[in-house]
Design a protein around this motif. Sequence first.
Motif, PDB file in Angstrom:
ATOM      1  N   HIS A  56      18.900  10.682 -30.051  1.00 54.57           N
ATOM      2  CA  HIS A  56      18.395  10.602 -28.677  1.00 54.57           C
ATOM      3  C   HIS A  56      19.455   9.982 -27.757  1.00 54.57           C
ATOM      4  N   THR A  57      20.082   8.899 -28.215  1.00 53.93           N
ATOM      5  CA  THR A  57      21.110   8.218 -27.423  1.00 53.93           C
ATOM      6  C   THR A  57      22.302   9.139 -27.178  1.00 53.93           C
ATOM      7  N   ILE A  58      22.734   9.845 -28.212  1.00 57.21           N
ATOM      8  CA  ILE A  58      23.871  10.764 -28.078  1.00 57.21           C
ATOM      9  C   ILE A  58      23.527  11.902 -27.134  1.00 57.21           C
ATOM     10  N   LYS A  59      22.321  12.435 -27.265  1.00 61.31           N
ATOM     11  CA  LYS A  59      21.915  13.545 -26.393  1.00 61.31           C
ATOM     12  C   LYS A  59      21.925  13.097 -24.929  1.00 61.31           C
ATOM     13  N   ASN A  60      21.398  11.911 -24.660  1.00 62.43           N
ATOM     14  CA  ASN A  60      21.402  11.392 -23.291  1.00 62.43           C
ATOM     15  C   ASN A  60      22.824  11.156 -22.798  1.00 62.43           C
ATOM     16  N   ALA A  61      23.654  10.591 -23.649  1.00 64.25           N
ATOM     17  CA  ALA A  61      25.044  10.321 -23.254  1.00 64.25           C
ATOM     18  C   ALA A  61      25.789  11.616 -22.981  1.00 64.25           C
ATOM     19  N   ALA A  62      25.554  12.632 -23.816  1.00 68.04           N
ATOM     20  CA  ALA A  62      26.231  13.917 -23.626  1.00 68.04           C
ATOM     21  C   ALA A  62      25.784  14.561 -22.318  1.00 68.04           C
ATOM     22  N   GLY A  63      24.486  14.484 -22.030  1.00 67.74           N
ATOM     23  CA  GLY A  63      23.976  15.054 -20.775  1.00 67.74           C
ATOM     24  C   GLY A  63      24.561  14.334 -19.575  1.00 67.74           C
ATOM     25  N   ASP A  64      24.611  13.025 -19.629  1.00 66.35           N
ATOM     26  CA  ASP A  64      25.179  12.238 -18.532  1.00 66.35           C
ATOM     27  C   ASP A  64      26.661  12.549 -18.358  1.00 66.35           C
ATOM     28  N   THR A  65      27.375  12.682 -19.471  1.00 64.87           N
ATOM     29  CA  THR A  65      28.807  12.964 -19.410  1.00 64.87           C
ATOM     30  C   THR A  65      29.050  14.356 -18.832  1.00 64.87           C
ATOM     31  N   SER A  66      28.260  15.337 -19.259  1.00 65.37           N
ATOM     32  CA  SER A  66      28.430  16.698 -18.743  1.00 65.37           C
ATOM     33  C   SER A  66      28.227  16.726 -17.233  1.00 65.37           C
ATOM     34  N   GLU A  67      27.222  16.027 -16.758  1.00 67.06           N
ATOM     35  CA  GLU A  67      26.964  15.995 -15.320  1.00 67.06           C
ATOM     36  C   GLU A  67      28.098  15.294 -14.586  1.00 67.06           C
ATOM     37  N   ALA A  68      28.613  14.210 -15.137  1.00 63.46           N
ATOM     38  CA  ALA A  68      29.710  13.480 -14.494  1.00 63.46           C
ATOM     39  C   ALA A  68      30.969  14.345 -14.415  1.00 63.46           C
ATOM     40  N   VAL A  69      31.245  15.089 -15.499  1.00 62.39           N
ATOM     41  CA  VAL A  69      32.414  15.970 -15.512  1.00 62.39           C
ATOM     42  C   VAL A  69      32.252  17.074 -14.477  1.00 62.39           C
ATOM     43  N   ARG A  71      30.393  17.015 -11.756  1.00 58.10           N
ATOM     44  CA  ARG A  71      30.508  16.412 -10.417  1.00 58.10           C
ATOM     45  C   ARG A  71      31.980  16.190 -10.053  1.00 58.10           C
ATOM     46  N   ALA A  72      32.762  15.680 -10.995  1.00 59.36           N
ATOM     47  CA  ALA A  72      34.178  15.424 -10.742  1.00 59.36           C
ATOM     48  C   ALA A  72      34.920  16.731 -10.447  1.00 59.36           C
ATOM     49  N   LYS A  73      34.593  17.764 -11.218  1.00 56.50           N
ATOM     50  CA  LYS A  73      35.238  19.073 -11.017  1.00 56.50           C
ATOM     51  C   LYS A  73      34.875  19.632  -9.649  1.00 56.50           C
ATOM     52  N   LEU A  74      33.595  19.589  -9.295  1.00 54.42           N
ATOM     53  CA  LEU A  74      33.152  20.133  -8.011  1.00 54.42           C
ATOM     54  C   LEU A  74      33.702  19.314  -6.846  1.00 54.42           C
ATOM     55  N   LYS A  75      33.803  18.013  -7.036  1.00 54.87           N
ATOM     56  CA  LYS A  75      34.303  17.145  -5.972  1.00 54.87           C
ATOM     57  C   LYS A  75      35.762  17.452  -5.640  1.00 54.87           C
ATOM     58  N   ALA A  76      36.511  17.866  -6.665  1.00 56.42           N
ATOM     59  CA  ALA A  76      37.929  18.167  -6.476  1.00 56.42           C
ATOM     60  C   ALA A  76      38.150  19.514  -5.796  1.00 56.42           C
ATOM     61  N   MET A  77      37.108  20.321  -5.653  1.00 52.26           N
ATOM     62  CA  MET A  77      37.230  21.661  -5.067  1.00 52.26           C
ATOM     63  C   MET A  77      36.989  21.617  -3.561  1.00 52.26           C
ATOM     64  N   THR A  78      37.544  22.644  -2.920  1.00 51.57           N
ATOM     65  CA  THR A  78      37.243  22.831  -1.498  1.00 51.57           C
ATOM     66  C   THR A  78      35.854  23.451  -1.411  1.00 51.57           C
ATOM     67  N   PRO A  79      35.221  23.407  -0.236  1.00 45.44           N
ATOM     68  CA  PRO A  79      33.908  24.047  -0.097  1.00 45.44           C
ATOM     69  C   PRO A  79      33.937  25.525  -0.472  1.00 45.44           C
ATOM     70  N   GLU A  80      35.008  26.220  -0.172  1.00 45.56           N
ATOM     71  CA  GLU A  80      35.118  27.643  -0.511  1.00 45.56           C
ATOM     72  C   GLU A  80      35.210  27.832  -2.034  1.00 45.56           C
ATOM     73  N   GLU A  81      35.996  26.966  -2.693  1.00 42.98           N
ATOM     74  CA  GLU A  81      36.133  27.041  -4.147  1.00 42.98           C
ATOM     75  C   GLU A  81      34.796  26.735  -4.824  1.00 42.98           C
ATOM     76  N   ARG A  82      34.066  25.754  -4.268  1.00 40.75           N
ATOM     77  CA  ARG A  82      32.742  25.425  -4.823  1.00 40.75           C
ATOM     78  C   ARG A  82      31.805  26.605  -4.700  1.00 40.75           C
ATOM     79  N   ALA A  83      31.811  27.269  -3.541  1.00 41.64           N
ATOM     80  CA  ALA A  83      30.926  28.426  -3.326  1.00 41.64           C
ATOM     81  C   ALA A  83      31.269  29.539  -4.311  1.00 41.64           C
ATOM     82  N   ALA A  84      32.558  29.782  -4.520  1.00 39.96           N
ATOM     83  CA  ALA A  84      32.974  30.818  -5.476  1.00 39.96           C
ATOM     84  C   ALA A  84      32.563  30.437  -6.896  1.00 39.96           C
ATOM     85  N   TRP A  85      32.718  29.150  -7.226  1.00 39.18           N
ATOM     86  CA  TRP A  85      32.354  28.694  -8.568  1.00 39.18           C
ATOM     87  C   TRP A  85      30.847  28.852  -8.790  1.00 39.18           C
ATOM     88  N   VAL A  86      30.055  28.470  -7.804  1.00 39.33           N
ATOM     89  CA  VAL A  86      28.595  28.589  -7.907  1.00 39.33           C
ATOM     90  C   VAL A  86      28.210  30.062  -8.054  1.00 39.33           C
TER      91      VAL A  86
END
Length: 118
Positions: A56-69, A71-86
């Motif tokens: 349970h702890t690992i599953k929660n940590a993995a989910g939190d880590t995936s979301e953080a990664v 967010r970091a990836k999307l934050k580094a993109m321009t709005p146009e790059e984010r729209a294309a990625w989505v």
Amino acid sequence: MAGFDDLGDGVRKLFLVGVGAVATGAEKSTEIVNKLVEKGELTVAQGKAVNEELKHTIKNAAGDTSEAVLRAKLKAMTPEERAAWVKSAQKIADDLDAEPVEVEVEDADDAEKDKPAE
């Protein structure tokens, strides 16, 4: 002759002491085995609980880590790059949703063959 009677009585007592020792050993062995089985069962149950908690702890940590990664990836993109990625991610999701779901169905004849004989 009295000495022989004492000797016979001594051998008899020695024999009974041996039998008593074996009986006591068997009783104690059974008690020890039962206690060890109890401790083993308890340890297995505790191990399962710890394992479930760890999963349970690992599953929660993995989910939190995936979301953080993400967010970091999307934050580094321009709005146009984010729209294309989505848009790309949505296409992948749509493709996966459109894939047919395969369900394996057992043939009735096969099911009869697999049944254990009664």
